[in-house]
Structures are given as structure tokens and as C-alpha cells.
Design a protein around this motif. Structure first.
Motif, PDB file in Angstrom:
ATOM      1  N   ASP A  45       0.800  -1.213   0.000  1.00 23.96           N
ATOM      2  CA  ASP A  45       0.000   0.000   0.000  1.00 23.96           C
ATOM      3  C   ASP A  45       0.844   1.279   0.000  1.00 23.96           C
ATOM      4  O   ASP A  45       0.338   2.360   0.271  1.00 23.96           O
ATOM      5  N   GLY A  46       2.121   1.161  -0.322  1.00 23.99           N
ATOM      6  CA  GLY A  46       2.972   2.340  -0.417  1.00 23.99           C
ATOM      7  C   GLY A  46       4.379   2.067   0.069  1.00 23.99           C
ATOM      8  O   GLY A  46       4.592   1.255   0.973  1.00 23.99           O
ATOM      9  N   SER A  47       5.344   2.740  -0.525  1.00 25.55           N
ATOM     10  CA  SER A  47       6.738   2.507  -0.170  1.00 25.55           C
ATOM     11  C   SER A  47       7.208   3.450   0.926  1.00 25.55           C
ATOM     12  O   SER A  47       6.587   4.479   1.209  1.00 25.55           O
ATOM     13  N   VAL A  48       8.323   3.069   1.547  1.00 28.88           N
ATOM     14  CA  VAL A  48       9.044   3.941   2.472  1.00 28.88           C
ATOM     15  C   VAL A  48      10.343   4.283   1.750  1.00 28.88           C
ATOM     16  O   VAL A  48      11.285   3.493   1.739  1.00 28.88           O
ATOM     17  N   PRO A  49      10.391   5.445   1.086  1.00 29.74           N
ATOM     18  CA  PRO A  49      11.485   5.701   0.144  1.00 29.74           C
ATOM     19  C   PRO A  49      12.804   6.015   0.818  1.00 29.74           C
ATOM     20  O   PRO A  49      12.857   6.512   1.950  1.00 29.74           O
ATOM     21  N   LEU A  50      13.869   5.738   0.082  1.00 24.92           N
ATOM     22  CA  LEU A  50      15.206   6.070   0.557  1.00 24.92           C
ATOM     23  C   LEU A  50      15.429   7.580   0.531  1.00 24.92           C
ATOM     24  O   LEU A  50      16.011   8.146   1.461  1.00 24.92           O
ATOM     25  N   HIS A  51      14.990   8.221  -0.536  1.00 28.53           N
ATOM     26  CA  HIS A  51      15.117   9.667  -0.687  1.00 28.53           C
ATOM     27  C   HIS A  51      13.730  10.312  -0.723  1.00 28.53           C
ATOM     28  O   HIS A  51      12.772   9.689  -1.173  1.00 28.53           O
ATOM     29  N   PRO A  52      13.593  11.559  -0.302  1.00 27.96           N
ATOM     30  CA  PRO A  52      12.307  12.245  -0.420  1.00 27.96           C
ATOM     31  C   PRO A  52      11.815  12.234  -1.865  1.00 27.96           C
ATOM     32  O   PRO A  52      12.616  12.356  -2.801  1.00 27.96           O
ATOM     33  N   PRO A  53      10.509  12.099  -2.064  1.00 28.26           N
ATOM     34  CA  PRO A  53       9.960  12.011  -3.428  1.00 28.26           C
ATOM     35  C   PRO A  53      10.319  13.181  -4.325  1.00 28.26           C
ATOM     36  O   PRO A  53      10.372  13.018  -5.547  1.00 28.26           O
ATOM     37  N   VAL A  54      10.572  14.375  -3.760  1.00 34.10           N
ATOM     38  CA  VAL A  54      10.944  15.502  -4.609  1.00 34.10           C
ATOM     39  C   VAL A  54      12.201  15.187  -5.414  1.00 34.10           C
ATOM     40  O   VAL A  54      12.401  15.713  -6.519  1.00 34.10           O
ATOM     41  N   LEU A  55      13.019  14.270  -4.893  1.00 37.24           N
ATOM     42  CA  LEU A  55      14.194  13.795  -5.623  1.00 37.24           C
ATOM     43  C   LEU A  55      13.913  12.473  -6.332  1.00 37.24           C
ATOM     44  O   LEU A  55      14.089  12.355  -7.539  1.00 37.24           O
ATOM     45  N   SER A  56      13.483  11.472  -5.542  1.00 36.23           N
ATOM     46  CA  SER A  56      13.381  10.112  -6.097  1.00 36.23           C
ATOM     47  C   SER A  56      12.309   9.978  -7.158  1.00 36.23           C
ATOM     48  O   SER A  56      12.411   9.123  -8.052  1.00 36.23           O
ATOM     49  N   GLU A  57      11.256  10.791  -7.084  1.00 37.84           N
ATOM     50  CA  GLU A  57      10.199  10.731  -8.083  1.00 37.84           C
ATOM     51  C   GLU A  57      10.126  12.012  -8.903  1.00 37.84           C
ATOM     52  O   GLU A  57       9.191  12.204  -9.676  1.00 37.84           O
ATOM     53  N   GLY A  58      11.125  12.872  -8.704  1.00 41.57           N
ATOM     54  CA  GLY A  58      11.101  14.157  -9.382  1.00 41.57           C
ATOM     55  C   GLY A  58      12.430  14.500 -10.011  1.00 41.57           C
ATOM     56  O   GLY A  58      12.829  13.927 -11.018  1.00 41.57           O
ATOM     57  N   ALA A  59      13.168  15.404  -9.371  1.00 36.05           N
ATOM     58  CA  ALA A  59      14.331  16.007 -10.008  1.00 36.05           C
ATOM     59  C   ALA A  59      15.447  15.028 -10.341  1.00 36.05           C
ATOM     60  O   ALA A  59      16.188  15.236 -11.310  1.00 36.05           O
TER      61      ALA A  59
END
Length: 474
Positions: free
Chosen positions: A117-131
Motif C-alpha cells: 500500500d505504499g513505499s518507504v522511500p530512501l530519498h524524499p519524493p521531490v528527488l526520487s520521483e522528481g528532479a
């Protein structure tokens, strides 16, 4: 009594309990988020200065549907006498400040933890899913591997550099496999992936790489507001794409070993006694295994849909024990005597998933320095001794989290079936372990068992609170 809110439906696995059990962080600290926002701005400006402009290289990403944390983009083209593989990797070290709040938090986490139901990411999404992700929305800073192969798929040249790249498309495994199955042409960037993937896989088997084709369980929505377990469909594309990642990891290990500094992912070669036991089991099950055929070749040739093959693949996990990380740095800390990875059949290093795994950022920086004829940065060398324990700890937690989610879902599915009989495949007789193909459940089983048999077993235990599922025979 205080109101604790609505109770969780009994038919839904409690994944929040898994998060609590393993103390997974719920959010990033404020100073980490602030630094990540600054790092995202740096990534946007890291498109100039000291980078090769490789936006003309034809690249695409291939990931599960909906993925945004895109670590790799691949492109393969023909060259005289063989192939040229381009593999672009997200460039985290260009934006993560060594010793800063973000770096400290990432080292604490170790890797992204994936729950249904969702991940606990290594990096904040602004980086890992963005920039920092290699999304197809414009030029992105990356680390670009260029690996030349001969016409048999063997490596003849390796280079790695910081570059500016542009992904032509965000593809998913199912869509690409559907195009293959329908005979539709693939995008130019991966038109040669099937050919190169097959060559690399054959070379892996020839050098003794042991790959087990056991059914991989995953938890997915059941379409009715709950969850179920299914066997992940392994398609040809999965294997071919994995071979490109493995090619890059073995190339990284080659650079590290040549320079005498690095961090390898290691696994001892199969123990002769374990191989002997597997041969004995094959003989007991009536599965032919010629004396001159290696374990890698034997396992690669097994059918994937028979009880005997499943039992043999389960037993073959004993060949792949003792995984770890080996750090080396100069004469005072030389490489291990056996630097290889038994599952790959060659030395190997993690460098292809820095958005999701801590060690890759450091391994990549070492390779960039070696390729440029420079010494690795002090912050990289200082971190090396700490990486094995950090990664071992996070690997352990990640494995337990994944297993706990599957176990709790299995237990929910069978909680109202206590006493029912189902047909299972016996994978091991001591300790008893069975596999139910539909829904795919792997569980302990009590009673007289013989590996490779199909038997009727009754559901003896199914506890959603603990994720315990047990069957019994007799």
C-alpha cells in the motif's frame, strides 16, 4: 473507553502493523525535506558544466507500471563487430551533500522499503520521483555507462562519465512484452534488447551463474477493496533487462578491482557438498542430471511447471548462501581472495539503483573516479568501511518486510478455511514446506512428506495477526 477510530476490516491485511513491527519511518525530518528541496533545485541546474551532452543518445526506461523512481534508462545499438550498450543511471551524488542531513538520513534508511500500500522511500519524493528520476520530460543529469560488446556479447570496452541525457519514453514491462508477443516492433532504443539479453544470459550460464526460477509472490489489490497474493509473471523481457543491469554491475566490479578500491556484492561459489546433495535429490526424484553438466546449466534447463522442478529449485537455494559486501582500498585492505558472486558467475557491484539503494551512490563515484584516472573523493573512501553493515542491516529488514506482507495476506486469505483440504506441492520434507499454486502460498506443513509429490493437506493454522499459515498432512 477512548475511541480508537474505525476498526480495520478483518479481510484486509494490517500493513501498518508491519511498519510498526520493523519501526519503518513514517516521514522525513523537516531539515531533510528542506535539503532535498535545495538538492532538487541543484539537479535542475546540474545540466551544464563538466557534463557530456548525450541528449542525442536514444534511451528509454522500463519499469513496473506507474513507477516514478526511475534509476535507469537503456539504449542499445549495433556497432561494427558487435553492440554498444548505453545505460544511464540517476546521478544522486551530484546533489546529495556528504555529511548533510539528507546524507545522514539516507545512510540510516539504507534502501527503499516496498509495501503493497505504499513505499518507504530512501530519498524524499521531490528527488526520487522528481528532479533526480530519469523521467521523460526533458534533459536530466545522469551517469552514463557505455559498454561495447563483441558479436558474442562479451565485453570489449567500458567507459563511464557524467552526462546530460534525455529519455524518449517511460515504458513498462507488460506493455513491452505485449508488443513482443504480438510481433510489433520495439522502440529503436531497445530493438536489440532481446538479442543482447539472450547472448548475455547464455554467457552467464556458461560461466556458472546460478539463477533460480522459483515463483515470486507479490501482494496485489483483489479488485474488491482488499488484497490477494499472486505469482509474479516472469516474462522474457524481465530477464533480458536484468542482464543489462548485471552487465553494468560486472563492468563496475572490473573497474574497481583494476584500481584496487571499491565495494563488491559477493556470494561464495556453490559449496561442493551442497551440489552433491542437490544431485542426490535429483536422482531420488528421477530427474536426469549428467555428470558433466554444471548446476547452472542443469537449473537453466529445468521446466518451470512441474512439482519435481519446483522442489529442485527450492533445494537449490542452498547453493546461494553467504551473500555480503566486500570493501577494499589499497594494499592495507586488499580485495577478497574470492571476489565473485556465485549467482552471477563473476565479480559484481551495485551501481544501477542509487535512488533506491544506498551503496550504489558510493560505487558509482568510485567508478567515475577510476574512469577519469583520479582517486575517489575522501568522503567516499571514509564511508566505505561503514557500507557493509549499513547495507546488511537494511537488506535484512527489507526481506523481512516483504515476507511479513506476504505472510499476513496469505493468513487473511485462509483465515476462514481452517480444516479445508487443498492440493499442494511438497518442496521440502524436512522441515516440511509446501507450495499451493493458486493462490500462490508457501508455508510450513506437518506430517509425512516427500519432496516433489502432490498431496492433499488441510489448512491447520491461519493467523492474520502474526501472518502464520501452516498446513498438515495425515
Amino acid at each position: 473507553m477512548p475511541d480508537d477510530g474505525p476498526s480495520r476490516p478483518a479481510t484486509v491485511p494490517d500493513f501498518d502493523a508491519v511498519r510498526a513491527e520493523f519501526a519503518l519511518p513514517a516521514e522525513f525530518p523537516a531539515d531533510v525535506l528542506a535539503e532535498a528541496a535545495r538538492a532538487a533545485a541543484v539537479a535542475a541546474t546540474a545540466r551544464t558544466g563538466g557534463r557530456r551532452d548525450a541528449t542525442d543518445v536514444d534511451l528509454v526506461t522500463i519499469d513496473p507500471p506507474g513507477s516514478k523512481d526511475l534509476d535507469q534508462a537503456v539504449g542499445i545499438r549495433a556497432r561494427r563487430g558487435g553492440y554498444r550498450v548505453h545505460y544511464a543511471i540517476a546521478d544522486l551524488a551530484a546533489v546529495v551533500v556528504p555529511g548533510g542531513p539528507l546524507d545522514v538520513e539516507v545512510r540510516r534508511r539504507g534502501q527503499t522499503m516496498y509495501l503493497p500500500d505504499g513505499s518507504v522511500p530512501l530519498h524524499p519524493p521531490v528527488l526520487s520521483e522528481g528532479a533526480a528520476s530519469l523521467l521523460p520530460d526533458g534533459p536530466r543529469p545522469a551517469v552514463l555507462w557505455t559498454i561495447d560488446l563483441d558479436d558474442a556479447g562479451e565485453t570489449v570496452d567500458i567507459s563511464v562519465e557524467r552526462a546530460l541525457v534525455r529519455s524518449r519514453g517511460r515504458l513498462d514491462y507488460g506493455g513491452v512484452q505485449a508488443d513482443l508477443d504480438a510481433g510489433r516492433p520495439l522502440p529503436d532504443a531497445i530493438a536489440l534488447l532481446p538479442a543482447v539479453g539472450r547472448l548475455r544470459r547464455e554467457l552467464a550460464v556458461a560461466r556458472g551463474a546460478v539463477e533460480l526460477e522459483l515463483p515470486e509472490q507479490e501482494v496485489v489489490p483483489d479488485g474488491a477493496g482488499g488484497w490477494t497474493v499472486r505469482a509474479r509473471q516472469r516474462v522474457d523481457l524481465d530477464g533480458w533487462n536484468a542482464e543489462i543491469s548485471l552487465l553494468t554491475g560486472t563492468s563496475a566490479a572490473t573497474l574497481m578491482l583494476g584500481a584496487g578500491v571499491g565495494v563488491l556484492r559477493t556470494l561464495p561459489a556453490p559449496d561442493p557438498d551442497a551440489v552433491a546433495r542437490l544431485r542426490a535429490l535429483a536422482a531420488a526424484l528421477g530427474v536426469g542430471w549428467p555428470a558433466d553438466v554444471t548446476p547452472a546449466r542443469f537449473l537453466a534447463g529445468l521446466p518451470l511447471d512441474t512439482p519435481r522442478a519446483l522442489a529442485l529449485c527450492r533445494a537449490a537455494t542452498s547453493l546461494l548462501r553467504g551473500a555480503g559486501y566486500a570493501v577494499f582500498d589499497g594494499p592495507a585492505a586488499p580485495p577478497p581472495v574470492d571476489p565473485g558472486h556465485g549467482g552471477i558467475g563473476a565479480p559484481y557491484a551495485h551501481v544501477t539503483a542509487p535512488l533506491r539503494r544506498l551503496v550504489d551512490r558510493f560505487g558509482t563515484e568510485i567508478c567515475l573516479a577510476v574512469a577519469a584516472g583520479e582517486d575517489p573523493a575522501d568522503w567516499v573512501r571514509e564511508a566505505l568501511p561503514t557500507l557493509p553493515s549499513l547495507m546488511a542491516a537494511s537488506d535484512t529488514v527489507a526481506g523481512k518486510v516483504d515476507r511479513a506482507c506476504v505472510d499476513r495476506t496469505e493468513a487473511v486469505l485462509f483465515a476462514d478455511r481452517i480444516g479445508q483440504e487443498v492440493e499442494v506441492i511438497v518442496l521440502r520434507d524436512e522441515p516440511g514446506e509446501v507450495y499451493l499454486p493458486q493462490p500462490p502460498v508457501l508455508a510450513r506443513c506437518r506430517g509425512p512428506l516427500s519432496a516433489g509429490d502432490r498431496v492433499l493437506a488441510r489448512v491447520a493454522v491461519a493467523d492474520p495477526a502474526t501472518g502464520t499459515v501452516e498446513f498438515a498432512v495425515g
